[in-house]
Design a protein around this motif. Structure first.
Motif, PDB file in Angstrom:
ATOM      1  N   HIS A  34       0.848  -1.175   0.000  1.00 14.69           N
ATOM      2  CA  HIS A  34       0.000   0.000   0.000  1.00 14.69           C
ATOM      3  C   HIS A  34       0.889   1.232   0.000  1.00 14.69           C
ATOM      4  O   HIS A  34       2.075   1.163   0.317  1.00 14.69           O
ATOM      5  N   TRP A  35       0.302   2.355  -0.368  1.00 19.92           N
ATOM      6  CA  TRP A  35       1.008   3.622  -0.293  1.00 19.92           C
ATOM      7  C   TRP A  35       1.016   4.105   1.157  1.00 19.92           C
ATOM      8  O   TRP A  35       0.001   4.039   1.843  1.00 19.92           O
ATOM      9  N   ALA A  36       2.165   4.593   1.606  1.00 21.02           N
ATOM     10  CA  ALA A  36       2.224   5.192   2.939  1.00 21.02           C
ATOM     11  C   ALA A  36       1.532   6.552   2.915  1.00 21.02           C
ATOM     12  O   ALA A  36       1.502   7.231   1.890  1.00 21.02           O
ATOM     13  N   ARG A  37       0.949   6.942   4.046  1.00 19.30           N
ATOM     14  CA  ARG A  37       0.312   8.244   4.128  1.00 19.30           C
ATOM     15  C   ARG A  37       0.199   8.621   5.592  1.00 19.30           C
ATOM     16  O   ARG A  37       0.156   7.755   6.473  1.00 19.30           O
ATOM     17  N   SER A  38       0.157   9.919   5.833  1.00 20.61           N
ATOM     18  CA  SER A  38       0.043  10.436   7.194  1.00 20.61           C
ATOM     19  C   SER A  38      -1.395  10.704   7.575  1.00 20.61           C
ATOM     20  O   SER A  38      -1.690  10.939   8.745  1.00 20.61           O
ATOM     21  N   SER A  39      -2.303  10.697   6.580  1.00 20.41           N
ATOM     22  CA  SER A  39      -3.722  10.924   6.858  1.00 20.41           C
ATOM     23  C   SER A  39      -4.537  10.302   5.737  1.00 20.41           C
ATOM     24  O   SER A  39      -4.012   9.981   4.670  1.00 20.41           O
ATOM     25  N   ASN A  40      -5.816  10.110   5.993  1.00 21.69           N
ATOM     26  CA  ASN A  40      -6.743   9.634   4.976  1.00 21.69           C
ATOM     27  C   ASN A  40      -7.665  10.770   4.558  1.00 21.69           C
ATOM     28  O   ASN A  40      -7.994  11.626   5.370  1.00 21.69           O
ATOM     29  N   PRO A  41      -8.112  10.831   3.299  1.00 23.28           N
ATOM     30  CA  PRO A  41      -7.840   9.864   2.235  1.00 23.28           C
ATOM     31  C   PRO A  41      -6.416   9.986   1.694  1.00 23.28           C
ATOM     32  O   PRO A  41      -5.734  10.984   1.934  1.00 23.28           O
ATOM     33  N   LEU A  42      -5.997   8.962   0.966  1.00 24.18           N
ATOM     34  CA  LEU A  42      -4.686   8.942   0.331  1.00 24.18           C
ATOM     35  C   LEU A  42      -4.683   9.886  -0.865  1.00 24.18           C
ATOM     36  O   LEU A  42      -5.442   9.708  -1.810  1.00 24.18           O
ATOM     37  N   ALA A  43      -3.836  10.899  -0.829  1.00 21.35           N
ATOM     38  CA  ALA A  43      -3.736  11.867  -1.919  1.00 21.35           C
ATOM     39  C   ALA A  43      -2.614  11.455  -2.867  1.00 21.35           C
ATOM     40  O   ALA A  43      -1.472  11.253  -2.433  1.00 21.35           O
ATOM     41  N   LEU A  44      -2.948  11.293  -4.137  1.00 19.01           N
ATOM     42  CA  LEU A  44      -1.971  10.881  -5.155  1.00 19.01           C
ATOM     43  C   LEU A  44      -2.160  11.683  -6.428  1.00 19.01           C
ATOM     44  O   LEU A  44      -3.292  11.880  -6.883  1.00 19.01           O
ATOM     45  N   ASP A  45      -1.050  12.110  -7.018  1.00 20.79           N
ATOM     46  CA  ASP A  45      -1.078  12.669  -8.362  1.00 20.79           C
ATOM     47  C   ASP A  45      -1.075  11.533  -9.373  1.00 20.79           C
ATOM     48  O   ASP A  45      -0.328  10.552  -9.221  1.00 20.79           O
ATOM     49  N   VAL A  46      -1.913  11.657 -10.411  1.00 21.92           N
ATOM     50  CA  VAL A  46      -1.964  10.681 -11.499  1.00 21.92           C
ATOM     51  C   VAL A  46      -1.618  11.426 -12.782  1.00 21.92           C
ATOM     52  O   VAL A  46      -2.406  12.245 -13.268  1.00 21.92           O
ATOM     53  N   ASN A  47      -0.430  11.154 -13.297  1.00 22.17           N
ATOM     54  CA  ASN A  47       0.071  11.876 -14.461  1.00 22.17           C
ATOM     55  C   ASN A  47      -0.544  11.347 -15.745  1.00 22.17           C
ATOM     56  O   ASN A  47      -0.541  10.142 -16.003  1.00 22.17           O
ATOM     57  N   ASN A  48      -1.033  12.272 -16.551  1.00 24.04           N
ATOM     58  CA  ASN A  48      -1.727  11.938 -17.794  1.00 24.04           C
ATOM     59  C   ASN A  48      -0.768  12.075 -18.972  1.00 24.04           C
ATOM     60  O   ASN A  48      -0.484  13.179 -19.436  1.00 24.04           O
ATOM     61  N   ASN A  49      -0.237  10.942 -19.436  1.00 22.88           N
ATOM     62  CA  ASN A  49       0.596  10.896 -20.635  1.00 22.88           C
ATOM     63  C   ASN A  49      -0.067  10.012 -21.686  1.00 22.88           C
ATOM     64  O   ASN A  49       0.602   9.210 -22.349  1.00 22.88           O
ATOM     65  N   VAL A  50      -1.397  10.138 -21.832  1.00 28.18           N
ATOM     66  CA  VAL A  50      -2.122   9.339 -22.815  1.00 28.18           C
ATOM     67  C   VAL A  50      -2.530  10.219 -23.982  1.00 28.18           C
ATOM     68  O   VAL A  50      -2.686  11.439 -23.844  1.00 28.18           O
ATOM     69  N   SER A  51      -2.719   9.585 -25.136  1.00 22.31           N
ATOM     70  CA  SER A  51      -3.157  10.312 -26.322  1.00 22.31           C
ATOM     71  C   SER A  51      -4.656  10.596 -26.246  1.00 22.31           C
ATOM     72  O   SER A  51      -5.370  10.083 -25.369  1.00 22.31           O
ATOM     73  N   ALA A  52      -5.140  11.400 -27.206  1.00 22.94           N
ATOM     74  CA  ALA A  52      -6.536  11.841 -27.173  1.00 22.94           C
ATOM     75  C   ALA A  52      -7.514  10.674 -27.186  1.00 22.94           C
ATOM     76  O   ALA A  52      -8.572  10.729 -26.540  1.00 22.94           O
ATOM     77  N   VAL A  53      -7.188   9.603 -27.894  1.00 22.68           N
ATOM     78  CA  VAL A  53      -8.113   8.484 -28.011  1.00 22.68           C
ATOM     79  C   VAL A  53      -8.306   7.763 -26.672  1.00 22.68           C
ATOM     80  O   VAL A  53      -9.298   7.078 -26.459  1.00 22.68           O
ATOM     81  N   HIS A 200      -6.149   3.394   9.351  1.00 30.77           N
ATOM     82  CA  HIS A 200      -4.785   3.411   9.848  1.00 30.77           C
ATOM     83  C   HIS A 200      -3.917   4.244   8.913  1.00 30.77           C
ATOM     84  O   HIS A 200      -4.219   4.401   7.743  1.00 30.77           O
ATOM     85  N   THR A 201      -2.855   4.795   9.463  1.00 38.22           N
ATOM     86  CA  THR A 201      -1.905   5.574   8.679  1.00 38.22           C
ATOM     87  C   THR A 201      -0.501   5.092   8.995  1.00 38.22           C
ATOM     88  O   THR A 201      -0.273   4.373   9.970  1.00 38.22           O
ATOM     89  N   ASP A 202       0.467   5.497   8.165  1.00 40.03           N
ATOM     90  CA  ASP A 202       1.833   5.012   8.307  1.00 40.03           C
ATOM     91  C   ASP A 202       2.810   6.108   8.695  1.00 40.03           C
ATOM     92  O   ASP A 202       3.941   5.825   9.055  1.00 40.03           O
ATOM     93  N   GLY A 203       2.399   7.370   8.549  1.00 39.55           N
ATOM     94  CA  GLY A 203       3.338   8.471   8.703  1.00 39.55           C
ATOM     95  C   GLY A 203       4.040   8.739   7.389  1.00 39.55           C
ATOM     96  O   GLY A 203       4.280   7.831   6.595  1.00 39.55           O
ATOM     97  N   GLY A 204       4.342   9.963   7.114  1.00 42.25           N
ATOM     98  CA  GLY A 204       4.988  10.314   5.859  1.00 42.25           C
ATOM     99  C   GLY A 204       3.962  10.562   4.773  1.00 42.25           C
ATOM    100  O   GLY A 204       2.763  10.357   4.954  1.00 42.25           O
ATOM    101  N   GLY A 205       4.445  11.012   3.631  1.00 41.30           N
ATOM    102  CA  GLY A 205       3.575  11.289   2.501  1.00 41.30           C
ATOM    103  C   GLY A 205       3.328  10.057   1.670  1.00 41.30           C
ATOM    104  O   GLY A 205       3.741   8.952   2.014  1.00 41.30           O
ATOM    105  N   GLY A 206       2.638  10.216   0.541  1.00 50.28           N
ATOM    106  CA  GLY A 206       2.341   9.103  -0.348  1.00 50.28           C
ATOM    107  C   GLY A 206       3.585   8.354  -0.748  1.00 50.28           C
ATOM    108  O   GLY A 206       4.574   8.945  -1.173  1.00 50.28           O
ATOM    109  N   GLY A 207       3.565   7.025  -0.565  1.00 52.95           N
ATOM    110  CA  GLY A 207       4.704   6.206  -0.938  1.00 52.95           C
ATOM    111  C   GLY A 207       5.904   6.392  -0.042  1.00 52.95           C
ATOM    112  O   GLY A 207       6.999   5.947  -0.357  1.00 52.95           O
TER     113      GLY A 207
END
Length: 272
Positions: A34-53, A200-207
């Protein structure tokens, strides 16, 4: 693979292919990842490198997973290239490109430090999706949704391409439009995310990456391990017909890269 929540050993996955469907639906995480996080919900950036289709499939998948309640996803322009689709520390990078006739429609790769996901990549293979068989919105929806789902630590609810659909993108199928369709997550997927992240949380930011540190130029084990199974490490999980679809590459010091493969259904096993 269908394994019990909290199972620590990836090696056990190699023996899980024979479990029943009911057992499979009970829990479908990859392991204790799982991704580590200091609080819920888990905040994550999702990078968009997909084409238009691919844009609708990307937008819908991110919105679907964000609606779980335990994830707070931020889709943003990737700012990178779709080839080779390098991983970014603390983020998920989603790319589409013609990666060649590799045998797979999509792959998901997660980098681990201990049991914490530190970064993830999803690749969508236009070499197949340009064909008349797969050039459809429902195939794009299924594969995009499933491979992004793996980036959170989810496995499959079922790994048989030829049985009835379960109504979730975390189900292998040869026909995403079967009744019900397999284009979106279902309630059981959200239950699994709740079990993994809620309460539950793990401490630290995402991942485990401190917030605000930006892109890591020294990513563990390199930030691209390639598109062919020769670079993915050992086989640790299998489809219902015995084809390896889960790989583990050890990097040392408790660091690993896990690769999940969505093979072309019923394709020849010629991937390098």
């Amino acid at each position: 693979m269908k394994i019990s929540l909290g199972t620590a050993s990836l090696a056990a996955l190699a023996f899980a292919g024979a479990v029943s469907l009911s057992a499979a639906q009970a829990s479908h995480t990859w392991g204790n990842y799982h991704w580590a996080r200091s609080s819920n919900p888990l905040a994550l950036d999702v990078n968009n490198n997909v084409s238009a289709v691919w844009q609708t499939a990307f937008d819908d998948a991110v919105a679907d997973w964000d609606s779980s309640g335990v994830l707070s996803l931020n889709p943003k322009p990737g700012g990178g290239r779709s080839k080779p689709c390098k991983a970014v520390a603390g983020e998920i990078n989603v790319c589409s490109d013609a990666y060649g006739y590799t045998g797979w429609l999509g792959i998901a790769q997660i980098w681990l430090s201990g049991d914490h996901i530190t970064q993830a990549v999803t690749k969508l293979n236009d070499s197949y999706f340009a064909s008349t068989t797969y050039n459809h919105s429902y195939w794009r929806a299924l594969v995009t949704c499933q491979e992004i789902g793996h980036a959170f630590g989810l496995g499959h609810q079922d790994e048989n391409f030829d049985n009835a659909n379960l109504g979730t993108c975390m189900d292998y199928t040869s026909n995403p439009l079967g009744l019900p369709n397999n284009e979106h997550p279902n309630a059981h997927d959200f239950d699994q995310l709740d079990a993994m992240y809620l309460g539950h949380t793990d401490g630290g930011g995402g991942g485990g990456t401190p917030p605000g540190k930006g892109r890591n130029k020294g990513v563990l084990g390199g930030n691209d391990i390639g598109n062919y199974r020769s670079g993915w490490g050992r086989e640790i999980g299998f489809t219902a017909d015995g084809r390896a679809d889960l790989y583990e590459l050890h990097l040392g010091d408790g660091r690993r890269v896990i690769t999940h493969v969505f093979w072309v259904p019923n394709a020849e096993r010629g991937n390098r």
